[in-house]
Write a protein that holds these residues in place. Structure first.
Motif, mmCIF file in Angstrom:
data_model
loop_
_atom_site.group_PDB
_atom_site.id
_atom_site.type_symbol
_atom_site.label_atom_id
_atom_site.label_comp_id
_atom_site.label_asym_id
_atom_site.label_seq_id
_atom_site.Cartn_x
_atom_site.Cartn_y
_atom_site.Cartn_z
ATOM 1 N N ALA A 30 0.806 -1.214 0.000
ATOM 2 C CA ALA A 30 0.000 0.000 0.000
ATOM 3 C C ALA A 30 0.842 1.268 0.000
ATOM 4 O O ALA A 30 0.356 2.340 -0.374
ATOM 5 N N VAL A 31 2.100 1.185 0.413
ATOM 6 C CA VAL A 31 2.941 2.378 0.481
ATOM 7 C C VAL A 31 4.008 2.415 -0.609
ATOM 8 O O VAL A 31 4.747 3.388 -0.712
ATOM 9 N N LYS A 32 4.068 1.389 -1.434
ATOM 10 C CA LYS A 32 5.065 1.371 -2.506
ATOM 11 C C LYS A 32 4.692 2.358 -3.597
ATOM 12 O O LYS A 32 3.524 2.581 -3.887
ATOM 13 N N TYR A 82 8.138 7.258 -0.432
ATOM 14 C CA TYR A 82 8.588 7.162 0.962
ATOM 15 C C TYR A 82 10.016 6.615 1.065
ATOM 16 O O TYR A 82 10.808 7.098 1.888
ATOM 17 N N GLY A 83 10.340 5.628 0.260
ATOM 18 C CA GLY A 83 11.699 5.071 0.275
ATOM 19 C C GLY A 83 12.727 6.093 -0.162
ATOM 20 O O GLY A 83 13.803 6.211 0.430
ATOM 21 N N THR A 84 12.396 6.847 -1.189
ATOM 22 C CA THR A 84 13.293 7.899 -1.675
ATOM 23 C C THR A 84 13.509 8.960 -0.609
ATOM 24 O O THR A 84 14.640 9.396 -0.365
ATOM 25 N N ALA A 139 13.139 8.617 2.653
ATOM 26 C CA ALA A 139 13.908 8.017 3.757
ATOM 27 C C ALA A 139 15.389 7.956 3.398
ATOM 28 O O ALA A 139 16.256 8.239 4.240
ATOM 29 N N GLU A 140 15.688 7.607 2.161
ATOM 30 C CA GLU A 140 17.082 7.549 1.720
ATOM 31 C C GLU A 140 17.724 8.932 1.782
ATOM 32 O O GLU A 140 18.848 9.077 2.263
ATOM 33 N N ARG A 141 17.018 9.948 1.322
ATOM 34 C CA ARG A 141 17.554 11.319 1.363
ATOM 35 C C ARG A 141 17.865 11.748 2.794
ATOM 36 O O ARG A 141 18.915 12.330 3.066
ATOM 37 N N LEU A 142 16.931 11.478 3.707
ATOM 38 C CA LEU A 142 17.151 11.854 5.102
ATOM 39 C C LEU A 142 18.319 11.091 5.711
ATOM 40 O O LEU A 142 19.132 11.668 6.450
ATOM 41 N N ALA A 143 18.416 9.808 5.417
ATOM 42 C CA ALA A 143 19.522 9.002 5.955
ATOM 43 C C ALA A 143 20.862 9.497 5.420
ATOM 44 O O ALA A 143 21.835 9.614 6.168
ATOM 45 N N LEU A 144 20.920 9.804 4.128
ATOM 46 C CA LEU A 144 22.174 10.292 3.544
ATOM 47 C C LEU A 144 22.559 11.647 4.117
ATOM 48 O O LEU A 144 23.733 11.900 4.401
ATOM 49 N N ARG A 145 21.582 12.512 4.290
ATOM 50 C CA ARG A 145 21.875 13.815 4.895
ATOM 51 C C ARG A 145 22.466 13.619 6.293
ATOM 52 O O ARG A 145 23.428 14.284 6.675
ATOM 53 N N ARG A 177 13.057 -2.348 -7.826
ATOM 54 C CA ARG A 177 12.505 -1.154 -7.163
ATOM 55 C C ARG A 177 13.564 -0.539 -6.244
ATOM 56 O O ARG A 177 13.773 0.673 -6.254
ATOM 57 N N SER A 178 14.241 -1.357 -5.451
ATOM 58 C CA SER A 178 15.301 -0.835 -4.567
ATOM 59 C C SER A 178 16.450 -0.259 -5.374
ATOM 60 O O SER A 178 17.017 0.779 -5.016
ATOM 61 N N GLN A 179 16.809 -0.908 -6.460
ATOM 62 C CA GLN A 179 17.884 -0.409 -7.312
ATOM 63 C C GLN A 179 17.515 0.953 -7.889
ATOM 64 O O GLN A 179 18.354 1.862 -7.949
ATOM 65 N N HIS A 180 16.273 1.113 -8.285
ATOM 66 C CA HIS A 180 15.809 2.388 -8.819
ATOM 67 C C HIS A 180 15.915 3.497 -7.762
ATOM 68 O O HIS A 180 16.376 4.605 -8.067
#
Length: 68
Positions: free
Chosen positions: A5-7, A11-13, A15-21, A42-45
């Protein structure tokens, strides 16, 4: 994200931006390595969209890297 339902909602993008920051700005890291199961396109993208570059693969994983 395991819940279908959340894919596809970014949200993944985000979360990745926040983690990298956090790892670059707070922890002071200069390089981050990541991997994704070869079948998980999907993860690779998400990794590529976040700036990670493909660096190699084996029978199971594709490997990525991002530098500050």
């Amino acid at each position: 994200m395991q819940n279908n339902a959340v894919k596809g909602k970014g949200y993944g993008t985000q979360a990745e931006r926040l983690a990298l920051r956090f790892v670059f700005d707070v922890l002071g890291m200069t390089t981050v390595l990541a991997d994704a199961i070869r079948e998980n396109t999907r993860s690779q993208h998400v990794l590529k969209k976040g700036g990670f570059r493909f660096v190699g693969e084996d029978e199971i994983f594709r490997y990525y890297c991002i530098d500050r």
